[in-house]
Design a protein around this motif. Structure first.
Motif, PDB file in Angstrom:
ATOM      1  N   SER A  73      57.787  33.049  73.723  1.00  0.00           N
ATOM      2  CA  SER A  73      56.397  33.302  74.089  1.00  0.00           C
ATOM      3  C   SER A  73      55.619  32.008  74.318  1.00  0.00           C
ATOM      4  CB  SER A  73      55.715  34.126  72.996  1.00  0.00           C
ATOM      5  OG  SER A  73      55.774  33.444  71.753  1.00  0.00           O
ATOM      6  N   ARG A  74      56.145  30.895  73.784  1.00  0.00           N
ATOM      7  CA  ARG A  74      55.520  29.587  73.943  1.00  0.00           C
ATOM      8  C   ARG A  74      56.516  28.544  73.462  1.00  0.00           C
ATOM      9  NH1 ARG A  74      54.639  27.736  68.915  1.00  0.00           N
ATOM     10  NH2 ARG A  74      54.148  29.216  67.274  1.00  0.00           N
ATOM     11  N   PRO A  75      56.258  27.278  73.747  1.00  0.00           N
ATOM     12  CA  PRO A  75      57.113  26.231  73.184  1.00  0.00           C
ATOM     13  C   PRO A  75      56.956  26.171  71.661  1.00  0.00           C
ATOM     14  CG  PRO A  75      55.716  25.357  74.937  1.00  0.00           C
ATOM     15  CD  PRO A  75      55.226  26.735  74.623  1.00  0.00           C
ATOM     16  N   ALA A  76      57.957  25.619  71.016  1.00  0.00           N
ATOM     17  CA  ALA A  76      57.911  25.446  69.565  1.00  0.00           C
ATOM     18  C   ALA A  76      58.763  24.247  69.182  1.00  0.00           C
ATOM     19  CB  ALA A  76      58.403  26.702  68.857  1.00  0.00           C
ATOM     20  N   VAL A  77      58.497  23.697  68.014  1.00  0.00           N
ATOM     21  CA  VAL A  77      59.310  22.608  67.486  1.00  0.00           C
ATOM     22  C   VAL A  77      60.431  23.238  66.676  1.00  0.00           C
ATOM     23  CG1 VAL A  77      59.342  20.539  66.046  1.00  0.00           C
ATOM     24  CG2 VAL A  77      57.293  21.115  67.336  1.00  0.00           C
ATOM     25  N   ALA A  78      61.669  22.970  67.084  1.00  0.00           N
ATOM     26  CA  ALA A  78      62.813  23.525  66.369  1.00  0.00           C
ATOM     27  C   ALA A  78      63.550  22.470  65.554  1.00  0.00           C
ATOM     28  CB  ALA A  78      63.776  24.180  67.362  1.00  0.00           C
ATOM     29  N   GLY A  79      63.351  21.218  65.855  1.00  0.00           N
ATOM     30  CA  GLY A  79      64.032  20.150  65.139  1.00  0.00           C
ATOM     31  C   GLY A  79      64.971  19.357  66.017  1.00  0.00           C
ATOM     32  N   PRO A  80      65.918  20.005  66.710  1.00  0.00           N
ATOM     33  CA  PRO A  80      66.786  19.251  67.614  1.00  0.00           C
ATOM     34  C   PRO A  80      65.996  18.676  68.794  1.00  0.00           C
ATOM     35  CG  PRO A  80      67.726  21.409  67.149  1.00  0.00           C
ATOM     36  CD  PRO A  80      66.313  21.399  66.618  1.00  0.00           C
ATOM     37  N   HIS A  81      66.613  17.865  69.560  1.00  0.00           N
ATOM     38  CA  HIS A  81      65.987  17.251  70.738  1.00  0.00           C
ATOM     39  C   HIS A  81      64.796  16.370  70.364  1.00  0.00           C
ATOM     40  CE1 HIS A  81      68.409  19.322  73.810  1.00  0.00           C
ATOM     41  NE2 HIS A  81      68.455  20.293  72.932  1.00  0.00           N
ATOM     42  N   GLY A  82      64.957  15.626  69.271  1.00  0.00           N
ATOM     43  CA  GLY A  82      63.947  14.646  68.911  1.00  0.00           C
ATOM     44  C   GLY A  82      62.620  15.213  68.486  1.00  0.00           C
ATOM     45  N   ASN A  83      62.598  16.386  67.877  1.00  0.00           N
ATOM     46  CA  ASN A  83      61.365  17.020  67.398  1.00  0.00           C
ATOM     47  C   ASN A  83      60.357  17.259  68.510  1.00  0.00           C
ATOM     48  OD1 ASN A  83      62.412  17.120  64.826  1.00  0.00           O
ATOM     49  ND2 ASN A  83      61.532  15.151  64.254  1.00  0.00           N
ATOM     50  N   ARG A  84      60.876  17.493  69.708  1.00  0.00           N
ATOM     51  CA  ARG A  84      60.006  17.831  70.836  1.00  0.00           C
ATOM     52  C   ARG A  84      59.630  19.309  70.768  1.00  0.00           C
ATOM     53  NH1 ARG A  84      64.006  14.317  73.280  1.00  0.00           N
ATOM     54  NH2 ARG A  84      63.002  12.622  74.404  1.00  0.00           N
ATOM     55  N   LEU A  85      58.573  19.662  71.469  1.00  0.00           N
ATOM     56  CA  LEU A  85      58.250  21.066  71.700  1.00  0.00           C
ATOM     57  C   LEU A  85      59.208  21.542  72.783  1.00  0.00           C
ATOM     58  CD1 LEU A  85      54.381  20.762  71.867  1.00  0.00           C
ATOM     59  CD2 LEU A  85      55.705  21.729  69.995  1.00  0.00           C
ATOM     60  N   LEU A  86      59.869  22.673  72.563  1.00  0.00           N
ATOM     61  CA  LEU A  86      60.899  23.153  73.479  1.00  0.00           C
ATOM     62  C   LEU A  86      60.564  24.550  73.975  1.00  0.00           C
ATOM     63  CD1 LEU A  86      63.951  22.060  71.301  1.00  0.00           C
ATOM     64  CD2 LEU A  86      62.947  20.813  73.231  1.00  0.00           C
ATOM     65  N   ASN A  87      60.913  24.814  75.235  1.00  0.00           N
ATOM     66  CA  ASN A  87      60.682  26.117  75.850  1.00  0.00           C
ATOM     67  C   ASN A  87      61.836  26.381  76.812  1.00  0.00           C
ATOM     68  OD1 ASN A  87      59.210  28.466  76.269  1.00  0.00           O
ATOM     69  ND2 ASN A  87      58.100  27.601  78.002  1.00  0.00           N
ATOM     70  N   THR A  88      62.633  27.414  76.524  1.00  0.00           N
ATOM     71  CA  THR A  88      63.882  27.659  77.249  1.00  0.00           C
ATOM     72  C   THR A  88      63.758  28.814  78.236  1.00  0.00           C
ATOM     73  OG1 THR A  88      65.109  26.877  75.328  1.00  0.00           O
ATOM     74  CG2 THR A  88      66.348  28.149  76.953  1.00  0.00           C
ATOM     75  N   TYR A  89      64.401  28.636  79.400  1.00  0.00           N
ATOM     76  CA  TYR A  89      64.529  29.673  80.426  1.00  0.00           C
ATOM     77  C   TYR A  89      66.013  29.931  80.650  1.00  0.00           C
ATOM     78  CZ  TYR A  89      59.618  28.903  81.528  1.00  0.00           C
ATOM     79  OH  TYR A  89      58.255  28.801  81.457  1.00  0.00           O
ATOM     80  N   ALA A  90      66.390  31.199  80.913  1.00  0.00           N
ATOM     81  CA  ALA A  90      67.781  31.582  81.136  1.00  0.00           C
ATOM     82  C   ALA A  90      67.931  32.187  82.527  1.00  0.00           C
ATOM     83  CB  ALA A  90      68.231  32.601  80.085  1.00  0.00           C
ATOM     84  N   ASN A  91      68.964  31.726  83.274  1.00  0.00           N
ATOM     85  CA  ASN A  91      69.173  32.307  84.605  1.00  0.00           C
ATOM     86  C   ASN A  91      69.660  33.752  84.473  1.00  0.00           C
ATOM     87  OD1 ASN A  91      71.945  32.054  84.011  1.00  0.00           O
ATOM     88  ND2 ASN A  91      72.427  30.942  85.881  1.00  0.00           N
ATOM     89  N   ASP A  92      69.795  34.446  85.604  1.00  0.00           N
ATOM     90  CA  ASP A  92      70.175  35.865  85.594  1.00  0.00           C
ATOM     91  C   ASP A  92      71.518  36.109  84.915  1.00  0.00           C
ATOM     92  OD1 ASP A  92      67.847  36.531  86.898  1.00  0.00           O
ATOM     93  OD2 ASP A  92      68.759  36.680  88.881  1.00  0.00           O
ATOM     94  N   VAL A  93      72.456  35.194  85.053  1.00  0.00           N
ATOM     95  CA  VAL A  93      73.773  35.357  84.440  1.00  0.00           C
ATOM     96  C   VAL A  93      73.668  35.272  82.920  1.00  0.00           C
ATOM     97  CG1 VAL A  93      76.120  34.398  84.296  1.00  0.00           C
ATOM     98  CG2 VAL A  93      74.904  34.411  86.492  1.00  0.00           C
ATOM     99  N   ALA A  94      72.824  34.400  82.424  1.00  0.00           N
ATOM    100  CA  ALA A  94      72.719  34.143  80.984  1.00  0.00           C
ATOM    101  C   ALA A  94      71.752  35.066  80.255  1.00  0.00           C
ATOM    102  CB  ALA A  94      72.270  32.702  80.755  1.00  0.00           C
TER     103      ALA A  94
END
Length: 193
Positions: A73-94
């Motif tokens: 629903s929005r970016p969030a800090v998960a810890g990996p990737h240098g404590n960046r705010l992350l927001n993921t999109y998935a293609n139709d296959v995934a």
């Protein structure tokens, strides 16, 4: 009259630039201390700049990922990737498999692509800025035997391809082997469950 108009236009541009700068300001001492409203302000401020930047060099994923299924629903800090705010999109296959967020027995189909926007939060500079677009593509074991069938890639905020050491990415993702090496958004922001 023309001179007054030019001055007013120049002041508007300066004010707009200052306003854009202000919306990236942070006051917290740790990225994990950003609350939902602060994250939303940062994302609203930077999302168009990220999308435009990732697409700048014409990369197919960088140009099209925003048309894919959002996974949060929005970016969030998960810890990996240098404590960046992350927001993921998935293609139709995934999308169908990924949006289940299963923790065991996950097998993503070949052709799955995940694109993870990132916002870099600089505590030292007290500001946020676009980070890289991280990309995972399931190509199968024949093409990527050392990384369980995954290729890792990334685009800089200016659209230029990042140099990515496959083992560096995969060594971290190995912690999610039962999830086909996928990290997920934090539970509070997940979509599609």
């Amino acid at each position: 009259m023309i001179r007054k108009f030019a001055l007013a236009a120049a002041l508007t541009v300066v004010a707009g630039a200052a306003s854009a700068q202000d919306c990236t300001a942070i006051t917290v001492e740790d990225a994990f201390d950003l609350d939902e409203s602060q994250i939303n302000v940062l994302y609203d401020c930077l999302q168009e700049k990220m999308a435009t930047g990732y697409a700048k060099e014409g990369d197919e994923i960088g140009t099209n990922y925003r048309s894919w299924a959002p996974t949060a629903s929005r970016p969030a800090v998960a810890g990996p990737h240098g404590n960046r705010l992350l927001n993921t999109y998935a293609n139709d296959v995934a999308a169908e498999q990924y949006l289940k967020f299963e923790e065991e027995g996950v097998e993503m189909p070949v052709g799955s692509i995940l694109a993870k926007e990132s916002i870099t939060v600089s505590i030292k500079k007290k500001a946020a800025r676009p980070g890289p677009l991280f990309i995972m593509t399931k190509v199968g074991l024949d093409e990527a035997p050392d990384t369980a069938g995954w290729l890792y890639a990334g685009l800089q905020p200016n659209g230029k391809v990042m140099k990515v050491k496959q083992s560096f990415c995969h060594d971290c993702h190995a912690g999610w082997e039962d999830q086909d090496f996928l990290g997920y958004p934090v539970e509070e922001v997940r979509l599609g469950q």
